[in-house]
Design a protein around this motif. Structure first.
Motif, PDB file in Angstrom:
ATOM      1  N   ALA A 193       0.845  -1.193   0.000  1.00 27.04           N
ATOM      2  CA  ALA A 193       0.000   0.000   0.000  1.00 27.04           C
ATOM      3  C   ALA A 193       0.876   1.237   0.000  1.00 27.04           C
ATOM      4  O   ALA A 193       1.992   1.233   0.516  1.00 27.04           O
ATOM      5  N   TYR A 221      -3.800   5.106   7.048  1.00 27.77           N
ATOM      6  CA  TYR A 221      -4.628   4.525   5.998  1.00 27.77           C
ATOM      7  C   TYR A 221      -3.854   3.444   5.237  1.00 27.77           C
ATOM      8  O   TYR A 221      -4.389   2.361   4.970  1.00 27.77           O
ATOM      9  N   ARG A 269      -5.022  -0.408   5.077  1.00 27.85           N
ATOM     10  CA  ARG A 269      -5.325  -0.975   3.761  1.00 27.85           C
ATOM     11  C   ARG A 269      -4.403  -2.148   3.470  1.00 27.85           C
ATOM     12  O   ARG A 269      -4.829  -3.181   2.935  1.00 27.85           O
TER      13      ARG A 269
END
Length: 208
Positions: free
Chosen positions: A165, A178, A182
Motif C-alpha cells: 500500500a 490509511y 489498507r
C-alpha cells in the motif's frame, strides 16, 4: 516487399498476444492442502498466534499485531467461521508458528474448536516518514498462514499472502494510518483466498 511487411505484421501480433496472455494472473493455489483429511463440517477456528520474523518484529506500542489480528478475524468471519481468539496482541510471540509441531499449536486451545490457525509474518516494511517524496512512502507486508485439524492434530492447509500500500500509486495523498490498515486488510484477503469457507471442502471459496 508488401508480403514481407504482412509477415512481420503477423509475427508482431503473435508476439503481442503472447505477452498479453502472460500478463493474465494465474489462479492462486494453496501451498499445501490435505484435501482428503479435510473435516466435512469444520465451522470453528481458533487463531492461536501471529509470529514475526525477528528482523521485522514491530514495537509493542505500535499496535500493528492487534490490527492484524482484527483483519484476520474479519476475513475468517466473512468466510463463515466462528472465531475463538486466543492471541494476546501485546505479548510478543518468539516462535515461528509455521514451524512448531501441530500438537503444540493444538495444545494452545482450551475451548473445543474444529481448526487451529497460526500466522507468521516474514516481511514487513513501513516508511519511517511520510514527508519523503523520492521514493514515495509505502507499507508492505508478507506472511504465511497454517491451519491444523484440532482433533486429528495434523496439518491441513498452508498459503502465503502479500500486500503493498502507498508508494507512487498513492500520490499525492500520504496517510500512514490509511496505508497500514489498507495493507493489513489486503494481506488478510490474500492470505485466506484459498481457505475453504466454513462447512465446505477445499476448492470452494466465496471471498473475493
Amino acid at each position: 516487399m508488401k508480403r514481407n511487411i504482412e509477415q512481420w505484421r503477423k509475427l508482431w501480433l503473435v508476439l503481442l498476444a503472447g505477452v498479453l496472455s502472460g500478463c493474465v494472473a494465474a489462479p492462486k493455489n494453496a501451498l499445501f492442502v490435505d484435501a482428503g483429511a479435510w473435516p466435512a463440517t469444520a465451522g470453528s477456528v481458533a487463531l492461536v498466534g501471529v509470529s514475526f520474523d525477528e528482523r521485522y518484529r514491530p514495537l509493542p506500542q505500535s499496535g500493528l499485531d492487534g490490527q492484524l489480528l482484527g483483519q484476520l478475524r474479519r476475513v475468517l468471519e466473512r468466510k463463515g467461521y466462528l472465531v475463538a481468539e486466543t492471541l494476546q496482541p501485546h505479548r510478543p510471540e518468539r516462535q515461528v508458528l509455521t514451524s512448531v509441531p501441530a500438537a503444540e499449536l493444538a495444545a494452545r486451545v482450551a475451548a473445543p474448536v474444529d481448526l487451529v490457525l497460526a500466522v507468521h509474518v516474514d516481511f514487513l516494511f513501513s516508511s519511517a516518514t511520510y514527508s519523503e517524496s523520492n521514493p514515495p512512502p509505502e507499507f508492505e507486508i508478507a506472511a504465511e498462514a497454517r491451519l491444523v485439524d484440532a482433533k486429528a492434530v495434523r496439518d491441513l492447509w498452508r498459503d502465503r499472502g502479500h500486500a503493498l500500500a502507498g508508494g507512487a500509486a498513492a500520490m499525492p495523498l500520504r496517510n500512514p494510518d490509511y496505508d497500514r490498515m489498507r495493507g493489513l486488510a489486503e494481506l488478510a484477503n490474500d492470505l485466506f483466498l484459498t481457505l475453504p469457507d466454513a462447512g465446505q471442502q477445499p476448492g470452494v471459496s466465496s471471498v473475493e
